[in-house]
Design a protein around this motif. Structure first.
Motif, mmCIF file in Angstrom:
data_model
loop_
_atom_site.group_PDB
_atom_site.id
_atom_site.type_symbol
_atom_site.label_atom_id
_atom_site.label_comp_id
_atom_site.label_asym_id
_atom_site.label_seq_id
_atom_site.Cartn_x
_atom_site.Cartn_y
_atom_site.Cartn_z
ATOM 1 N N PHE A 1 -2.981 22.885 5.826
ATOM 2 C CA PHE A 1 -2.416 21.733 5.131
ATOM 3 C C PHE A 1 -2.176 22.045 3.656
ATOM 4 O O PHE A 1 -1.220 21.547 3.046
ATOM 5 N N SER A 2 -3.034 22.876 3.079
ATOM 6 C CA SER A 2 -2.885 23.200 1.652
ATOM 7 C C SER A 2 -1.526 23.823 1.345
ATOM 8 O O SER A 2 -0.967 23.617 0.260
ATOM 9 N N PHE A 3 -0.952 24.540 2.309
ATOM 10 C CA PHE A 3 0.347 25.182 2.058
ATOM 11 C C PHE A 3 1.488 24.168 2.044
ATOM 12 O O PHE A 3 2.507 24.391 1.382
ATOM 13 N N TYR A 4 1.323 23.068 2.744
ATOM 14 C CA TYR A 4 2.336 22.009 2.686
ATOM 15 C C TYR A 4 2.309 21.335 1.318
ATOM 16 O O TYR A 4 3.355 21.003 0.753
ATOM 17 N N VAL A 5 1.101 21.162 0.764
ATOM 18 C CA VAL A 5 0.969 20.587 -0.567
ATOM 19 C C VAL A 5 1.466 21.579 -1.617
ATOM 20 O O VAL A 5 2.204 21.217 -2.538
ATOM 21 N N ILE A 6 1.091 22.849 -1.473
ATOM 22 C CA ILE A 6 1.527 23.880 -2.424
ATOM 23 C C ILE A 6 3.045 24.004 -2.419
ATOM 24 O O ILE A 6 3.680 24.136 -3.473
ATOM 25 N N GLY A 7 3.656 23.951 -1.223
ATOM 26 C CA GLY A 7 5.116 24.050 -1.140
ATOM 27 C C GLY A 7 5.795 22.948 -1.935
ATOM 28 O O GLY A 7 6.753 23.205 -2.682
ATOM 29 N N PHE B 1 0.453 9.111 1.359
ATOM 30 C CA PHE B 1 1.335 10.073 2.040
ATOM 31 C C PHE B 1 0.587 11.366 2.354
ATOM 32 O O PHE B 1 0.685 11.909 3.462
ATOM 33 N N LEU B 2 -0.172 11.870 1.387
ATOM 34 C CA LEU B 2 -0.920 13.113 1.605
ATOM 35 C C LEU B 2 -1.985 12.932 2.688
ATOM 36 O O LEU B 2 -2.208 13.842 3.497
ATOM 37 N N CYS B 3 -2.615 11.762 2.717
ATOM 38 C CA CYS B 3 -3.613 11.496 3.766
ATOM 39 C C CYS B 3 -2.962 11.450 5.142
ATOM 40 O O CYS B 3 -3.512 11.971 6.122
ATOM 41 N N ILE B 4 -1.786 10.830 5.218
ATOM 42 C CA ILE B 4 -1.070 10.757 6.496
ATOM 43 C C ILE B 4 -0.690 12.154 6.972
ATOM 44 O O ILE B 4 -0.867 12.500 8.149
ATOM 45 N N MET B 5 -0.169 12.979 6.055
ATOM 46 C CA MET B 5 0.203 14.340 6.433
ATOM 47 C C MET B 5 -1.029 15.167 6.780
ATOM 48 O O MET B 5 -0.990 16.028 7.673
ATOM 49 N N GLY B 6 -2.147 14.901 6.084
ATOM 50 C CA GLY B 6 -3.391 15.582 6.427
ATOM 51 C C GLY B 6 -3.832 15.250 7.844
ATOM 52 O O GLY B 6 -4.280 16.124 8.600
ATOM 53 N N LEU B 7 -3.686 13.976 8.228
ATOM 54 C CA LEU B 7 -4.015 13.559 9.594
ATOM 55 C C LEU B 7 -3.095 14.246 10.600
ATOM 56 O O LEU B 7 -3.540 14.669 11.676
ATOM 57 N N LEU C 1 0.828 -1.210 0.000
ATOM 58 C CA LEU C 1 0.000 0.000 0.000
ATOM 59 C C LEU C 1 0.863 1.261 0.000
ATOM 60 O O LEU C 1 0.698 2.131 -0.844
ATOM 61 N N LEU C 2 1.816 1.336 0.930
ATOM 62 C CA LEU C 2 2.550 2.585 1.147
ATOM 63 C C LEU C 2 3.525 2.925 0.027
ATOM 64 O O LEU C 2 3.901 4.085 -0.126
ATOM 65 N N THR C 3 3.971 1.922 -0.741
ATOM 66 C CA THR C 3 4.883 2.210 -1.861
ATOM 67 C C THR C 3 4.246 1.872 -3.206
ATOM 68 O O THR C 3 4.943 1.761 -4.214
ATOM 69 N N HIS C 4 2.924 1.731 -3.220
ATOM 70 C CA HIS C 4 2.216 1.411 -4.462
ATOM 71 C C HIS C 4 2.381 2.541 -5.472
ATOM 72 O O HIS C 4 2.415 3.725 -5.121
ATOM 73 N N GLU C 5 2.488 2.165 -6.752
ATOM 74 C CA GLU C 5 2.748 3.146 -7.811
ATOM 75 C C GLU C 5 1.715 4.268 -7.833
ATOM 76 O O GLU C 5 2.046 5.443 -8.037
ATOM 77 N N TRP C 6 0.419 3.919 -7.620
ATOM 78 C CA TRP C 6 -0.642 4.920 -7.702
ATOM 79 C C TRP C 6 -1.162 5.343 -6.326
ATOM 80 O O TRP C 6 -1.588 6.483 -6.147
ATOM 81 N N LEU D 1 6.918 9.163 12.325
ATOM 82 C CA LEU D 1 7.027 8.736 10.929
ATOM 83 C C LEU D 1 8.467 8.390 10.568
ATOM 84 O O LEU D 1 8.725 7.433 9.830
ATOM 85 N N GLU D 2 9.405 9.166 11.077
ATOM 86 C CA GLU D 2 10.826 8.937 10.778
ATOM 87 C C GLU D 2 11.325 7.661 11.442
ATOM 88 O O GLU D 2 11.960 6.807 10.810
ATOM 89 N N ASP D 3 11.040 7.507 12.727
ATOM 90 C CA ASP D 3 11.597 6.386 13.481
ATOM 91 C C ASP D 3 10.938 5.059 13.113
ATOM 92 O O ASP D 3 11.519 3.998 13.322
ATOM 93 N N SER D 4 9.746 5.119 12.551
ATOM 94 C CA SER D 4 9.060 3.883 12.158
ATOM 95 C C SER D 4 9.594 3.319 10.852
ATOM 96 O O SER D 4 9.345 2.158 10.517
ATOM 97 N N GLY D 5 10.335 4.137 10.086
ATOM 98 C CA GLY D 5 10.854 3.703 8.796
ATOM 99 C C GLY D 5 10.030 4.162 7.615
ATOM 100 O O GLY D 5 10.315 3.814 6.464
ATOM 101 N N TYR D 6 8.999 5.002 7.873
ATOM 102 C CA TYR D 6 8.097 5.397 6.782
ATOM 103 C C TYR D 6 8.703 6.439 5.853
ATOM 104 O O TYR D 6 8.441 6.421 4.645
ATOM 105 N N MET D 7 9.513 7.356 6.373
ATOM 106 C CA MET D 7 9.996 8.465 5.555
ATOM 107 C C MET D 7 10.838 7.998 4.367
ATOM 108 O O MET D 7 10.845 8.640 3.315
ATOM 109 N N SER D 8 11.554 6.890 4.511
ATOM 110 C CA SER D 8 12.315 6.351 3.380
ATOM 111 C C SER D 8 11.365 5.956 2.251
ATOM 112 O O SER D 8 11.696 6.093 1.070
#
Length: 668
Positions: free
Chosen positions: A448-454, A281-287, A270-275, A359-366
């Protein structure tokens, strides 16, 4: 004068193997930080003593191989090749033996004493895996193999004992991995040539192998004619031999790994799926930002009440002791209002950093960098360039420093240009205050929109730069995807505390001084101290910029002054509004209502669209002074830094103007 014998030890290992944690555990606070000669990468040295020896330890940048591409890889290779290094401690993540042992085999071929520190053995045990600690050293030439846990500080004495024993007894017994006969014959001939030209040279076999791999750096340092031996690069064949041997080692010494790997593979579907990877990732950051606002806003009321009470008591006390009116104004309206207003955002900042640490310590950011690889490749960068961008969510300064991991100078500079577009934590107070003032029903979504815009603007800027520089698509990303693990509470706590400490330090220094400077700009003019801020130096400076900012919906001198002050630190934009509009507790409901009323008293047309453009401008314009200084240090060029600043101002003005002008067509 100490009678202790002295040795120098280099700590070498892959990124994320716990190398620096082990280094800190061995040396404690006895550290010295400097730069490696000729580069900006920090050199960290520490001291410890054991059994009559004074041990100097060097913490080297994490690398995967002694084949160099990045600045950090070159620094580590330079260090381990140095004749001053007596012993190498190769720190290995015991839960990822296959990945780590490639570097181990290269280090063993150097002919220097190597001690293998099997770190994270506690994690190996938690995962139900087992390592045969008798067979592993046998398969690596009988080098010392010491299980340790840097986080729990176990096995450290045994490790130091092994270092000293190996230094005294072995003195660099060379380990020889046998390659196919054709390659071994060529290595033997190259060794003879190396010894003939450089009779006192150490690591002859390692250099012979590198000549066979067509290593540019070794060829330039040892210009001998090898054309009759090296008819092509044998790098792929040598790498294949090493990994084939590593596979046989892992099969013999590591047990019960498949169960954990299978779990990781399931999650990664799921987390590295092409689509689905990017939307996830955006949903996680939205949360993350939903929690930042909901929980943070619930907690910040305590800070607001404390600030309001402190401001009232301080004003009353100063009045009671007969303090001059101007000094009361400076302390209460300038310092307490400016600095205190920023401190009320501590709950929001704390939650943001806590989530990023998880997120970093769990290994997700890679995984995020992996997911972004194809997008970044289309704009001329690899997914590795997204790692500094992710760090930019926290702070631009370490994000800029992280560009050292990129292979080319062009990639580094391009990434330096786009990384400041990421929303650092210093911008969060701006988003919180203006979103809640002008978009109370959807403040979290607006922020949150500014994180996406950035991220979007950074990718667009990279694409434009790639077209201008006539770049090309980069090679695919090679990055470690570690197995998922439960975040370590101590690691997360230290990360959050260090970030909050930096935030508080900034509030006590940069923001403190900026608040005083703004107060003076607003209370003094050409005639001295003024009653009306419209006659102040700040108003004069701001009015000069009003015609430039007006097309972006920001045509107020107060906004111009706030934006200028924000160059010292982005949080100062909020404290500037507090001082500019005379509101002591900006983050309270009453304070926000007062600011909106005061702003609209100056400009009745100022509404949600203007506020959105103000936040957009703050997102995209010049980063803080500390970030600018870091860009200069890392690029080594004031010219490049100046161009970057101009580029970002123009980008901020262009996007804010487009949004305001187009938005004005739909909002009457």
């Amino acid at each position: 004068m100490s009678d202790k014998k002295k040795i120098r030890v280099a700590c070498v290992g892959n990124p994320n193997c716990g190398k620096t944690t082990l280094f800190n555990a061995l040396t404690g606070s006895r550290l010295k930080v400097a730069n490696w000669p000729g580069v900006t990468v920090e050199k960290i040295e520490g001291q410890t003593s054991y059994e009559g020896y004074e041990i100097a330890l060097l913490d080297t940048p994490g690398i995967y191989s002694l084949t160099c591409y990045t600045i950090e890889e070159k620094v580590t290779r330079q260090c381990v090749m140095d004749d001053d290094i007596d012993v190498i401690i190769n720190i290995v993540d015991a839960s990822s033996l296959e990945r780590n042992l490639y570097l181990t085999l290269q280090l063993l071929e150097l002919g220097k004493p190597v001690v293998l520190a099997l770190n994270m053995m506690d994690i190996v045990k938690e995962r139900g895996m087992e390592i045969d600690l008798h067979r592993l050293p046998e398969m690596l030439g009988d080098i010392p193999v010491v299980p340790v846990s840097a986080a729990k500080r176990t096995g450290l004495d045994i490790l130091l004992h092994a270092v000293l024993h190996h230094y005294e007894e072995e003195k660099g017994a060379e380990y020889t991995l046998q390659y196919p006969e054709e390659i071994e014959n060529k290595i033997a001939k190259l060794e003879v040539m190396m010894q003939a030209h450089y009779p006192t040279h150490s690591s002859v076999r390692w250099h012979a192998i590198k000549l066979l791999e067509d290593d540019e750096e070794v060829k330039s340092e040892h210009p001998i004619q090898v054309g009759n031996i090296v008819d092509k690069s044998y790098e792929k064949e040598i790498i294949s031999c090493k990994y084939a041997y590593i596979e046989s080692v892992v099969k013999e010494v590591l047990f019960h790994k498949s169960r954990k790997a299978a779990t990781t593979d399931k999650v990664d579907r799921l987390l590295t799926h092409e689509w689905l990877g990017l939307p996830t990732f955006l949903c996680i950051m939205g949360l993350v930002f939903f929690l930042t606002f909901t929980i943070g806003d619930a907690l910040k009321g305590v800070f607001e009440m404390a600030l309001e009470l402190f401001s009232e008591k301080a004003g009353a006390f100063l009045l009671r002791i007969g303090t001059a009116d101007w000094l009361i104004s400076l302390i209460v309206d300038g310092i307490i209002t400016g600095v205190g207003g920023i401190l009320t955002f501590l709950p929001n900042i704390c939650i943001l950093f806590f989530a990023l640490a998880i997120l970093e310590d769990s290994g997700y950011m890679s995984r995020v960098a992996y997911v972004m690889d194809s997008i970044m490749g289309r704009v001329g960068l690899s997914g590795k360039a997204f790692l500094p961008m992710i760090l930019g969510f926290g702070c631009t300064v370490p994000a800029i420093m992280a560009t050292r991991a990129l292979e080319t100078e062009q990639d580094r500079k391009k990434t330096m240009i786009i990384t400041p577009f990421m929303s650092c934590s210093a911008r969060l107070p701006i988003y919180v205050i203006f979103s809640e003032m002008f978009f109370p029903d959807c403040a979290g979504l607006v922020a949150f929109s500014f994180y996406v815009i950035g991220m979007a603007v950074a990718i667009i800027a990279a694409l434009v730069l790639n077209r201008i520089q006539k770049g090309h698509e980069n090679n695919s990303l090679l990055i470690e995807l570690p197995e998922y693990k439960r975040p370590n509470g101590r690691t997360v706590g230290i990360y959050v505390w260090n970030k909050l400490k930096d935030y508080l330090t900034k509030a006590g220094t940069t923001i403190f001084l900026a608040s005083i400077a703004i107060w003076f700009l607003l209370n003094f003019g050409v005639t001295g101290m003024v009653e009306d801020t419209a006659d102040s130096f700040g108003a004069v400076i701001g009015r000069l910029l009003v015609p430039v900012l007006a097309p972006a919906g920001l045509g107020m001198w107060q906004i111009a002054v706030a934006l200028i002050s924000g160059i010292s630190a982005k949080e100062v934009v909020v404290s500037s509004f507090s001082v500019l509009f005379g509101v002591s507790n900006t983050n309270s409901a009453a304070g926000m209502a007062a600011i909106v009323a005061n702003v609209q008293a100056v400009n009745p047309a100022f509404g949600p669209l203007n506020a959105y453009c103000l936040m957009l401008f703050c997102l995209l314009y010049i980063p803080c002074v500390a970030a600018v200084a870091t860009i200069k240090k890392e690029s080594g060029s004031w010219k490049f830094t100046a161009r970057l600043m101009v580029f970002q101002i123009l980008t901020a003005w262009l996007f804010a103007t487009l949004v305001f002008q187009i938005g004005s067509l739909f909002i009457s």
